[in-house]
Design an enzyme around this catalytic site. Sequence first.
Site, mmCIF file in Angstrom:
data_model
loop_
_atom_site.group_PDB
_atom_site.id
_atom_site.type_symbol
_atom_site.label_atom_id
_atom_site.label_comp_id
_atom_site.label_asym_id
_atom_site.label_seq_id
_atom_site.Cartn_x
_atom_site.Cartn_y
_atom_site.Cartn_z
ATOM 1 N N TRP B 321 59.237 -19.459 -1.685
ATOM 2 C CA TRP B 321 58.323 -20.389 -2.370
ATOM 3 C C TRP B 321 58.073 -21.628 -1.499
ATOM 4 C CZ3 TRP B 321 59.277 -25.490 -3.771
ATOM 5 C CH2 TRP B 321 58.328 -26.091 -4.591
ATOM 6 N N HIS B 322 59.092 -22.024 -0.711
ATOM 7 C CA HIS B 322 58.945 -23.224 0.116
ATOM 8 C C HIS B 322 57.920 -23.044 1.227
ATOM 9 C CE1 HIS B 322 62.585 -24.489 -1.931
ATOM 10 N NE2 HIS B 322 62.282 -25.708 -1.559
ATOM 11 N N GLY B 323 57.757 -21.840 1.680
ATOM 12 C CA GLY B 323 56.777 -21.637 2.743
ATOM 13 C C GLY B 323 56.662 -20.165 3.065
#
Lengths: 416, 485
Positions: B321-323
């Site tokens: 989800w962060h990247g």
Amino acid sequence: MHTSLDKPKVEEHLSKSEDFRKSYVLLAFALYILLDGIFRLSSLPQFHNFDFLKFSPLKVPHRSWVYWNEREFLTSPDKNPPDTALLGSSLMMAALHGGDAVYLKQPQNVAFHHKSKLLADLLTAASGKPESNFAFALGGEMVSDACILFEHMLKEKGAPQRVIYGIAPRDFMDSALPSVASTEIYRYMSHVSDLSDLEMKARTSPSEKIEYWLGKLSFIAGHKEDFIYIQQRWAKALTERVLPYKDLDTVKTPLHIRRQAFSELPEDSGANEVLTCPPQVAQEAYEDNLAEYRYRYRKINWKQFDDQLSYLERMLSRARQAGVSVILVNMPLTSDNLSIMPENFYNRYLEKVKTLAERYQAKVLDLNKTQLFPRCYFADSVHLNMRGGKHFFEVLAERLFRSSDPQTKAIMIKRP
Amino acid sequence: MLFNSLNYALFLPIVFALFWLSRDKWRVWILLLASYIFYMSWKPVFILLILGLTIANYYLGFAIHKSQEPRRKKTWLTVAIAGNLLSLVFFKYAYFFNDCLSSLLKATGGAATHLPFDIILPLGISFFVFEFIHYVVDVYRGHEPIKSFPAFALFASFFPTQIAGPIKRFQDFIPQFLAPAKLTVASFDSGLSLILLGLCKKVLIADNLSFFVQGGFSKPELFSGLDLWLFAYAFAFQIYFDFSGYTDVARGSAMLFGYKVPINFNLPYMACNISEFWHRWHISLSTWLRDYLFIPLGGSRGSKWLNYRNLIITMTLGGLWHGAALHFLVWGLFHGLLLTAHKLLQPIKETLPSLKKAIDSPAGRVASTLLTFHMVCIGWVFFRAETNSLALTMLARMLSLSPVMDGGKQLAMLLPTINYPLIYPTIFLILPLLAAGHVACYFIGKAGLVAKTPQLARAAFVLSMILAVVIFSPDKSPRFIYFQF
């Protein structure tokens, strides 16, 4: 019938008025205004004895090229103006350092090298009289910057006999620069010199203008660079005291870290950092920098061009009033660079410059000729390499002294 | 519009004045309009995305709620979740999946694939999509849907939390919108103090550390193992001060309008174990992952191995989800494994009283905190390094404490020889000070000293923050790290 007790509690809460005199944040803002006023008062000449901050334009957190330049100019024991003032962007700067490195066969420290020994010797030999010069040629120098530097020089040390100003189309229109006030030279010179008549014109975006007014409104905001300098001095002193570091002003840093620092803070250079060393090989390296110039020329901005042209006019006008002769040298460029300029840009630039020069009796010397400066004299598409730098000053001196033009002859005769 | 920009410094007071000068019924509209202007200040076209998702989720919420038949209810929920996730996947992961596919095809002798169009990641999409999913899932679970469209639209677009959270819960937030707002001295003071604190964290600490961190993470092979540990520590503090600074500005801005936004950080590096770390770090995300991923996967129900599987899947997806990059996925997986290891070791600790006593003693707590911090730092290497191979190079040097050669000399550390930029020598003072500050804040919070601080001392502290922001705000401050997610 309802009584006050029937009123819902939430309304009772809402009806209470808040006493904002109890706000500690508002108190802090009031204290800020008070502190700002104290600092402002202490900086006034009338309160000279209470000036505990002792700000100076020579005490800055970032030592940019213009800082080193002005430092030498302002602190020099010589109170007289030089015979020749050299102005220009990195094109002139490269020629200045490279030319002397080749001529003197020794490295030139860019932070301290602001006089062309080569040009001085060439002019002295040609005129038979000792000639001095001082170069205000700095990377990224726009015409507006040159104008500011020139006016500052007039104010500080009086009029030189002549100005040799190396110009190129980029100095009039650079897409990388949003406004006149966005250059490091402008930013630094606004601390050194009174630019109040230019300040609003030099800022184009509303945020730049607001920032300027905030700086005027608050003494602390207007002197943030000076406060950062104080913070850095304290940090350095503390580090030198607590940790085993001796001299934090002399840069000792691996190249990749230094490069990173340059990319973050391009306008910062230590006293020991950039040396121009004489070339060790027969053919100096050529670097393709056309991508950078495509970016700079990417969108023709005639407003910026006209604006910069108005600074040239201002400079020529001031020079004429002060009795300074101006020689505008159209700097050599490679054909590659000329080919990526927007259509008509180069011709319009040259035509406008010539018109202005004629109006103010300045001399235009066009050295942008392939036969004079073939590709072997270039380090990239615009900058001369070291041998190119030496060649540039030789050609310049020769053109100035062997000219049959009476105007040029008059410029080169040294005043008593 | 960045929080650390002049534009925001002008925008916020204007909205503040309009909000409090207008009547109650107009306030939600004023905030909604301000939020859309805030969003459009970056790329106006993306207003269509947030508006489209808002309208769709608003009506899907009603569709879920009104459906009597469980299957129909579930179908609407699936449509809502799929729609939200598809927009996230399209904008955020299209390049990532295309790269994965290309690598796979290349490995099997095929040709690389190219996307026929360019995709720009809309700001804040990861955050508002998660808020929409939370909304539809909770409506499915029986909560009443939001009736007021402007309140619903504002819930997702509220400008203080629009770009990087905290991820809000509508049950906490909507009642605040619907109740009459009142400006109190307490919320005004707390709000402005938080904004200033957040900006100080950003411009004074995070931005300076970022300059140092970049030097080590760009060329780790040039540094010794010990040097790289310092870069990892510095990044740990950089990301903490950057993100918690952002959250402080967000919470402070919301407070100025009388709204409370949940906290996101609670001194995370004081955690004694990795589970506690996730109760202190990015709290709104970790609770979201717990409620809308871990529990639907089965949570702690079932066998312990299913529990571990759910934990690892949740954390790995949380990492992604962060990247859209494999190193984020590895970072998430690493934390999933740490949490699993922690769960595995818990029963051993309980069965050995002497071990339990040692771990729970003051010295044991200090050692656990240090161990947790170092494990988190190892995780940060995967997070910050641009590729997994670069992270592994770094970690190999860090764990073997390998020396470095400099001018023919073997050095245990290269950093002490670098004296410029100033952040390099001063890092040896800054990092211990930041660590000490973290510990001091923990004890100050525990002793409740903030509440006992006199007004004048508070004013002096706020004054020092105003001075720091005025003096040290650079002309062009870097974006907050979490803006890219």
